[in-house]
Design a protein around this motif. Structure first.
Motif, mmCIF file in Angstrom:
data_model
loop_
_atom_site.group_PDB
_atom_site.id
_atom_site.type_symbol
_atom_site.label_atom_id
_atom_site.label_comp_id
_atom_site.label_asym_id
_atom_site.label_seq_id
_atom_site.Cartn_x
_atom_site.Cartn_y
_atom_site.Cartn_z
ATOM 1 N N ALA A 53 0.804 -1.221 0.000
ATOM 2 C CA ALA A 53 0.000 0.000 0.000
ATOM 3 C C ALA A 53 0.834 1.267 0.000
ATOM 4 C CB ALA A 53 -0.928 -0.003 1.216
ATOM 5 N N SER A 54 2.066 1.223 0.523
ATOM 6 C CA SER A 54 2.863 2.442 0.679
ATOM 7 C C SER A 54 3.932 2.614 -0.390
ATOM 8 C CB SER A 54 3.539 2.444 2.053
ATOM 9 O OG SER A 54 4.483 1.388 2.140
ATOM 10 N N SER A 55 4.080 1.678 -1.302
ATOM 11 C CA SER A 55 5.192 1.725 -2.253
ATOM 12 C C SER A 55 5.144 2.964 -3.136
ATOM 13 C CB SER A 55 5.193 0.453 -3.109
ATOM 14 O OG SER A 55 3.951 0.313 -3.774
ATOM 15 N N VAL A 56 3.962 3.308 -3.641
ATOM 16 C CA VAL A 56 3.847 4.464 -4.535
ATOM 17 C C VAL A 56 4.084 5.759 -3.771
ATOM 18 C CG1 VAL A 56 2.296 5.725 -6.065
ATOM 19 C CG2 VAL A 56 2.302 3.229 -6.071
ATOM 20 N N ASP A 57 3.443 5.919 -2.618
ATOM 21 C CA ASP A 57 3.605 7.131 -1.823
ATOM 22 C C ASP A 57 5.049 7.291 -1.358
ATOM 23 O OD1 ASP A 57 2.408 9.437 -0.512
ATOM 24 O OD2 ASP A 57 2.776 8.359 1.365
ATOM 25 N N SER A 58 5.690 6.200 -0.970
ATOM 26 C CA SER A 58 7.089 6.257 -0.539
ATOM 27 C C SER A 58 8.003 6.692 -1.680
ATOM 28 C CB SER A 58 7.533 4.890 -0.018
ATOM 29 O OG SER A 58 6.785 4.507 1.108
ATOM 30 N N PHE A 59 7.743 6.190 -2.883
ATOM 31 C CA PHE A 59 8.588 6.550 -4.020
ATOM 32 C C PHE A 59 8.410 8.009 -4.406
ATOM 33 C CE2 PHE A 59 9.624 6.866 -8.533
ATOM 34 C CZ PHE A 59 10.871 6.251 -8.563
ATOM 35 N N ASN A 60 7.174 8.507 -4.316
ATOM 36 C CA ASN A 60 6.937 9.902 -4.674
ATOM 37 C C ASN A 60 7.579 10.867 -3.682
ATOM 38 O OD1 ASN A 60 5.419 9.207 -6.929
ATOM 39 N ND2 ASN A 60 3.474 9.230 -5.803
ATOM 40 N N LYS A 61 7.620 10.497 -2.397
ATOM 41 C CA LYS A 61 8.151 11.401 -1.385
ATOM 42 C C LYS A 61 9.644 11.235 -1.157
ATOM 43 C CE LYS A 61 3.842 11.905 1.217
ATOM 44 N NZ LYS A 61 3.148 11.671 2.523
ATOM 45 N N TYR A 278 -5.296 7.733 -5.329
ATOM 46 C CA TYR A 278 -6.746 7.778 -5.439
ATOM 47 C C TYR A 278 -7.421 7.746 -4.065
ATOM 48 C CZ TYR A 278 -6.212 6.906 -10.428
ATOM 49 O OH TYR A 278 -5.881 7.011 -11.756
ATOM 50 N N LEU A 279 -6.747 7.219 -3.078
ATOM 51 C CA LEU A 279 -7.309 7.107 -1.731
ATOM 52 C C LEU A 279 -6.292 7.625 -0.727
ATOM 53 C CD1 LEU A 279 -9.546 6.152 0.171
ATOM 54 C CD2 LEU A 279 -8.536 3.868 0.118
ATOM 55 N N PRO A 280 -6.545 8.756 -0.073
ATOM 56 C CA PRO A 280 -5.593 9.286 0.917
ATOM 57 C C PRO A 280 -5.451 8.347 2.125
ATOM 58 C CG PRO A 280 -7.200 10.965 0.238
ATOM 59 C CD PRO A 280 -7.687 9.651 -0.295
ATOM 60 N N ASN A 281 -4.272 8.408 2.756
ATOM 61 C CA ASN A 281 -3.964 7.596 3.944
ATOM 62 C C ASN A 281 -4.223 6.108 3.694
ATOM 63 O OD1 ASN A 281 -3.301 9.883 5.512
ATOM 64 N ND2 ASN A 281 -5.451 10.219 5.993
ATOM 65 N N HIS A 283 -2.211 3.592 3.390
ATOM 66 C CA HIS A 283 -1.437 2.622 4.173
ATOM 67 C C HIS A 283 -1.618 2.824 5.678
ATOM 68 C CE1 HIS A 283 1.594 5.748 4.983
ATOM 69 N NE2 HIS A 283 1.433 6.087 3.713
ATOM 70 N N ASN A 284 -2.444 3.789 6.076
ATOM 71 C CA ASN A 284 -2.723 4.014 7.494
ATOM 72 C C ASN A 284 -4.135 3.560 7.838
ATOM 73 O OD1 ASN A 284 -0.852 6.770 6.767
ATOM 74 N ND2 ASN A 284 -0.176 5.461 8.438
ATOM 75 N N ASP A 285 -5.046 4.515 7.845
ATOM 76 C CA ASP A 285 -6.395 4.243 8.323
ATOM 77 C C ASP A 285 -7.224 3.407 7.351
ATOM 78 O OD1 ASP A 285 -5.532 5.930 10.302
ATOM 79 O OD2 ASP A 285 -6.567 7.688 9.512
ATOM 80 N N PHE A 286 -6.936 3.486 6.051
ATOM 81 C CA PHE A 286 -7.778 2.822 5.048
ATOM 82 C C PHE A 286 -7.074 1.650 4.381
ATOM 83 C CE2 PHE A 286 -10.084 6.699 5.639
ATOM 84 C CZ PHE A 286 -11.399 6.389 5.325
ATOM 85 N N ILE A 287 -6.195 0.978 5.115
ATOM 86 C CA ILE A 287 -5.484 -0.146 4.521
ATOM 87 C C ILE A 287 -6.413 -1.338 4.270
ATOM 88 C CG2 ILE A 287 -4.774 -1.264 6.678
ATOM 89 C CD1 ILE A 287 -2.000 -1.659 5.332
ATOM 90 N N PHE A 288 -7.525 -1.406 4.992
ATOM 91 C CA PHE A 288 -8.477 -2.498 4.750
ATOM 92 C C PHE A 288 -9.085 -2.392 3.359
ATOM 93 C CE2 PHE A 288 -12.594 -4.688 5.221
ATOM 94 C CZ PHE A 288 -12.157 -5.907 5.705
ATOM 95 N N LEU A 361 -1.959 -3.953 14.164
ATOM 96 C CA LEU A 361 -0.920 -4.812 13.604
ATOM 97 C C LEU A 361 -0.886 -4.831 12.078
ATOM 98 C CD1 LEU A 361 -0.729 -8.036 15.834
ATOM 99 C CD2 LEU A 361 0.836 -6.111 15.746
ATOM 100 N N ILE A 362 -1.782 -4.114 11.413
ATOM 101 C CA ILE A 362 -1.802 -4.120 9.951
ATOM 102 C C ILE A 362 -1.526 -2.734 9.396
ATOM 103 C CG2 ILE A 362 -3.240 -4.541 7.910
ATOM 104 C CD1 ILE A 362 -4.546 -6.820 9.324
ATOM 105 N N SER A 363 -2.163 -1.701 9.937
ATOM 106 C CA SER A 363 -1.898 -0.344 9.471
ATOM 107 C C SER A 363 -0.475 0.070 9.821
ATOM 108 C CB SER A 363 -2.885 0.637 10.107
ATOM 109 O OG SER A 363 -4.207 0.390 9.686
ATOM 110 N N SER A 364 0.093 0.954 8.995
ATOM 111 C CA SER A 364 1.417 1.483 9.318
ATOM 112 C C SER A 364 1.286 2.516 10.427
ATOM 113 C CB SER A 364 2.045 2.123 8.073
ATOM 114 O OG SER A 364 1.330 3.277 7.695
ATOM 115 N N GLY A 365 2.321 2.652 11.207
ATOM 116 C CA GLY A 365 2.290 3.568 12.348
ATOM 117 C C GLY A 365 2.976 2.936 13.536
ATOM 118 N N GLY A 366 3.896 3.669 14.144
ATOM 119 C CA GLY A 366 4.715 3.088 15.192
ATOM 120 C C GLY A 366 3.991 2.827 16.490
#
Length: 467
Positions: A53-61, A278-281, A283-288, A361-366
């Protein structure tokens, strides 16, 4: 073949199919091993989905598809350290220092509101130390469960009196609610309220108390929504997502589109479109929503089954223990963990307003991942304190997992000794010989002393001598 015979044959086949699972669940350490299996599956599944879920956002930033994933791995390593510490720490030690832990967390909740705290995503609820951020409210939830259970178990003989049932647990909860809402963080306040309800429910509070609590929570929710525009916008978007499809209802609308696009088996791992901004957040709140898009209904069903198994094994640990504190803490932590997952999945599929809670245990976030692993470590520790598990560990040894992790053998639960009521001072019948004040002064002390030394028989003889 007669119908009754066919029915009996089907029942025998069903019992034969279930017998291996039933036999395995009757083992002394079944709860412990089942919890470790669910914990491992959720952790691995979460890492895979965060990477996807985070690969595209990580590459852009950051120019690398693994920046968010590498941070998540580091958080998981830190969480595993806490998991292992919670697995080894003695239960008596947890209970003894629960008040100190709660006091530290309350101090951090107050300190985060000062300039030492950092404001992220509109809420000043973070500390950033050496580039690592964490939320103190996540650890406050666990410490509140430990301390609240200690107070309620200590007062378990007075639970029919409201002043002992509510004080000091409810005032401490209200203080935490206030500190968290000053950040402001409504999602964490909801989970804290869930911890409070679980404590009171499993402690045996009357049903009318929960009706009043839910009424008060609904009133407070409406009031908070009216004083903040963004909260009112979330409620409006929940009631009618299509009223503002490109504004307040954008996230909820795009999440539903992602789930619908997945179908039964999904588009394939890593093949989803929602992570392309297309969907904000995502890899966090909306990873489902990403799980539903890439793995389909089957992937969502697997996630639901894992959390359902977590609920089952957590309550199994609670009901199979004899220590009342372990029972209350296990049930409360299980309710908190699974309840947060239900809230997250609920607002992703459009059944609840968006609250910004991560999927454990699924969403990103420390902070969320570390706290979830801490909760699993506590539950695993409590699973090893089941009476049958203690007997097996003390008679047969620590087993393979215990040897590998070098876990200490848990001590059996010993209920506190009941205090014997003081024996009343023997009184003479009115009008009997020697019942005057002088006779009482002369013989009362000696009579009690001889009765205490010689038992009931000697006391009867002494009374006869006075008469």
């Amino acid at each position: 073949m007669p119908t009754a015979t066919k029915t009996g044959a089907r029942k025998r086949v069903g019992l034969t199919a279930l017998s291996p699972l039933t036999a395995w669940l009757t083992r002394p350490l079944a709860s412990f091993h089942l919890l470790l299996a669910v914990f491992g599956l959720l952790t691995v599944f979460g890492l895979v989905m965060v990477l996807s879920a985070s690969s595209v956002d990580s590459f852009n930033k950051d120019g690398s598809s693994y920046s968010v994933f590498s941070k998540q791995v580091m958080y998981c390593i830190a969480g595993l350290v806490l998991f292992y510490a919670a697995l080894r720490v003695p239960v008596k030690l947890m209970r003894r220092y629960s008040l100190i832990l709660l006091t530290i967390c309350l101090g951090l909740l107050a300190l985060v509101l000062t300039p030492l705290g950092t404001k992220l995503n509109g809420a000043q609820s973070w500390f950033v130390i050496a580039g690592v951020s964490f939320q103190p409210v996540e650890f406050a939830k666990v410490s509140f469960a430990l301390w609240g259970a200690h107070v309620l178990v200590t007062k378990r003989g007075l639970m029919n009196q409201y002043r002992h049932l509510l004080v000091p647990v409810v005032p401490a909860a209200l203080l935490m609610f206030t500190l968290v809402m000053l950040q402001p963080d409504l999602g964490s306040t909801i989970t804290l309220f869930l911890v409070l309800l679980a404590l009171l429910w499993f402690a045996g509070a009357p049903l009318r108390l929960f009706l009043m609590a839910l009424l008060g929570a609904a009133t407070a929710g409406v009031t908070l929504a009216m004083v903040a525009d963004y909260r009112m916008a979330r409620i409006t978007a929940f009631l009618d997502p299509m009223a503002d499809p490109t504004g307040n209802g954008f996230q909820a609308r795009q999440a539903l589109f992602a789930l619908a696009d997945g179908g039964l088996f999904g588009r394939g791992l890593g093949q989803g479109w929602s992570k392309w901004q297309y969907l904000p957040n995502v890899h966090n709140d909306f990873i489902f929503a990403v799980i539903g898009e890439e793995l389909g209904f089957v992937g969502c069903a697997i996630v639901l089954a894992l959390y359902g198994t977590t609920a089952y094994v957590g309550m199994r640990i609670a009901f199979r223990n004899t220590d009342p504190w372990i029972r209350l803490v296990s049930a409360t932590l299980t309710t908190f963990l699974v309840g947060q997952a239900v809230i997250n999945i609920g607002y992703v599929v459009g059944l609840l307003p968006t609250t910004g809670l991560p999927l454990p245990l699924i969403s990103s976030g420390g902070s969320s991942v570390v706290t979830s692993m801490l909760v699993f470590g506590l539950l695993a520790n409590f699973a090893r304190h089941e009476p049958e598990a203690i007997a097996a560990l003390r008679s047969l040894g620590p087993g393979r997992v215990g040897k590998l992790l070098r876990l200490p053998t848990p001590a059996p639960y010993r209920p506190p000794a009941k205090r014997r009521p003081a024996r009343p001072t023997p009184r003479s019948r009115p009008g009997a010989k020697g019942s005057g004040a002088a006779a009482t002064r002369r013989g009362g002390g000696d009579t009690r002393a001889r009765g205490a030394r010689s038992g009931p028989g000697s006391r009867a003889q002494t009374r006869g001598g006075h008469r």
